[in-house]
Design an enzyme around this catalytic site. Structure first.
Site, mmCIF file in Angstrom:
data_model
loop_
_atom_site.group_PDB
_atom_site.id
_atom_site.type_symbol
_atom_site.label_atom_id
_atom_site.label_comp_id
_atom_site.label_asym_id
_atom_site.label_seq_id
_atom_site.Cartn_x
_atom_site.Cartn_y
_atom_site.Cartn_z
ATOM 1 N N LYS A 201 0.861 -1.179 0.000
ATOM 2 C CA LYS A 201 0.000 0.000 0.000
ATOM 3 C C LYS A 201 0.897 1.228 0.000
ATOM 4 O O LYS A 201 1.691 1.429 0.921
ATOM 5 C CB LYS A 201 -0.895 -0.002 1.235
ATOM 6 C CG LYS A 201 -1.798 1.222 1.292
ATOM 7 C CD LYS A 201 -2.757 1.150 2.457
ATOM 8 C CE LYS A 201 -3.683 2.349 2.463
ATOM 9 N NZ LYS A 201 -4.636 2.280 3.571
ATOM 10 N N LYS A 256 -2.046 -1.446 -3.989
ATOM 11 C CA LYS A 256 -2.921 -0.276 -3.960
ATOM 12 C C LYS A 256 -2.093 0.987 -4.057
ATOM 13 O O LYS A 256 -1.083 1.077 -3.365
ATOM 14 C CB LYS A 256 -3.671 -0.311 -2.620
ATOM 15 C CG LYS A 256 -4.613 0.824 -2.377
ATOM 16 C CD LYS A 256 -5.155 0.712 -0.976
ATOM 17 C CE LYS A 256 -6.010 1.925 -0.707
ATOM 18 N NZ LYS A 256 -6.459 1.974 0.654
HETATM 19 C C1 PBG Z 1 -7.124 3.745 5.282
HETATM 20 C C2 PBG Z 1 -7.581 3.458 3.908
HETATM 21 C C3 PBG Z 1 -7.417 4.333 2.836
HETATM 22 C C4 PBG Z 1 -8.002 3.746 1.730
HETATM 23 C C5 PBG Z 1 -8.488 2.509 2.133
HETATM 24 N N1 PBG Z 1 -8.203 2.334 3.488
HETATM 25 C C6 PBG Z 1 -6.877 5.708 2.772
HETATM 26 C C7 PBG Z 1 -5.625 6.037 3.412
HETATM 27 O O1 PBG Z 1 -4.700 5.221 3.528
HETATM 28 O O2 PBG Z 1 -5.556 7.189 3.829
HETATM 29 C C8 PBG Z 1 -8.052 4.399 0.388
HETATM 30 C C9 PBG Z 1 -9.016 3.874 -0.584
HETATM 31 C C10 PBG Z 1 -9.330 4.788 -1.710
HETATM 32 O O3 PBG Z 1 -8.698 5.837 -1.932
HETATM 33 O O4 PBG Z 1 -10.258 4.443 -2.437
HETATM 34 N N2 PBG Z 1 -6.916 2.686 6.108
#
Ligand code: PBG
Length: 332
Positions: A201, A256
């Site tokens: 991520k 991601k």
């Molecule tokens: C946070 C989380 C995020 C997303 C999913 N879980 C955002 C972040 O890390 O700030 C992002 C998903 C998206 O942008 O569609 N645990």
């Protein structure tokens, strides 16, 4: 490069000439069963629009059930739940994250009662519940603490499993959390609850609309998540992250965001050959929607092409806010 056939004996256009032969040699296909629909869930109704994600809403439980029904009808196998909690339930210690009567367990129980065969995935991370919007607990300098955070994540994952979640998905990027959650769930009798690890991520700017939707953007202010999420410049490190999560017992791994990181999806699938998911994130959705709404691109073919590209890169399934629309398009 080895040449297996040369013009004019070989002509790539022969098989492209007719629809039947194009169909026969098509290497990848997108199907509704490849899609997971991420949804935002509200503690209290009514449902509200998300301005930076046209077409998506924060859903109350009644609307959530309607969406569950749509997934069943369209053949979308699973939902991923993202709670939106009121400010008064946010705190420094994120204790609402493991409240068994909180919105996440409530939403899980309701969905599983009404649609037992619909897969329900929960997000394991503290950002909906912290007063500062970080995914974990922080020290006096604002640094996100690893083990202290995991201690809360374990409890959070357990409340989700107890409520009936099929898959818990740690998205927090703490070191060692997959193993800790796995052994804690096993110890508590939830050995068949799966773990979908957000392994690679990235600290991406494409999460902006998501943070609007859950209200963590304003809480974060000028801080970012680069002390735990990955540097977008790194590729080899993603393989290390995936290897660790698989060793710790992850059933599925995720990359991601999506389109800007398809090289990572490819590398992960090639190297490990394990279930690999990709998250086509909020900013990617917003870009397509905005261009479509302005008449600058044709929405349906662009979206289907973007999602198919995820499959071509090697993804087994795709989390996308377009899941329902894409499933409808694929059916017609
Ligand atoms: C946070 C989380 C995020 C997303 C999913 N879980 C955002 C972040 O890390 O700030 C992002 C998903 C998206 O942008 O569609 N645990």
């Amino acid at each position: 490069m080895t040449v297996y056939g040369r013009f004019p004996a070989f002509r790539a256009r022969r098989l492209r000439r007719e629809a039947f032969s194009r169909a026969l040699v098509q290497e990848n296909r997108l199907h509704p069963s490849d899609l997971i629909y991420p949804v935002f869930v509200l503690e209290e109704g009514p449902s509200v629009d998300i301005p930076s994600m046209p077409g998506q809403r924060r859903l109350d439980l009644e609307d959530l059930c309607r969406v569950g029904e749509r997934c069943m009808v369209l053949g979308v196998p699973a939902l991923a739940l993202f709670p939106v909690v009121p400010d008064r339930k946010r705190s420094e210690d994120a204790s609402e994250a493991f409240n068994p009567d909180g919105i996440a367990p409530k939403a899980v129980a309701r969905l599983k009662a009404e649609f037992p065969r619909l897969g329900v995935i929960t997000d394991v991370a503290l950002d909906p519940y912290t007063s500062h919007g970080q995914d974990g607990l922080i020290d006096e300098n604002g640094y996100v603490l690893n083990e202290e955070t995991i201690a809360v994540l374990k409890q959070q994952a357990l409340t989700h499993a107890q409520a009936g979640a099929d898959i818990v998905a740690p998205s927090d990027m703490m070191d060692g959390r997959v193993g800790c959650i796995r052994s804690y769930l096993d110890e508590k009798g939830h050995k068949l609850t799966s773990i979908l690890a957000y392994s690679a991520k990235y600290a991406s700017a494409f999460y902006g609309p998501f943070r609007d939707a859950v209200g963590s953007g304003a809480k974060l202010g000028k801080s970012d998540k680069s002390t735990y999420q990955m540097d977008p410049a790194n590729a080899d490190e993603a393989l290390t992250e995936v290897a660790l999560d698989l060793d710790e017992g992850a059933d599925m791994v995720m990359v991601k965001p999506g389109l800007p990181y398809l090289d990572i999806v490819r590398a992960v699938k090639r190297r490990f050959g394990r279930p690999t998911l990709v998250y086509h994130v909020s900013g990617e959705y917003a870009m397509l929607k905005a261009a479509a709404q302005n008449g600058w691109i044709e929405e349906k073919p662009c979206v289907l092409e973007a999602l198919l590209s995820c499959k071509r890169a090697g993804a087994d399934a795709i989390l996308t806010y377009y899941a329902l629309e894409a499933a409808e398009w694929l059916q017609s």
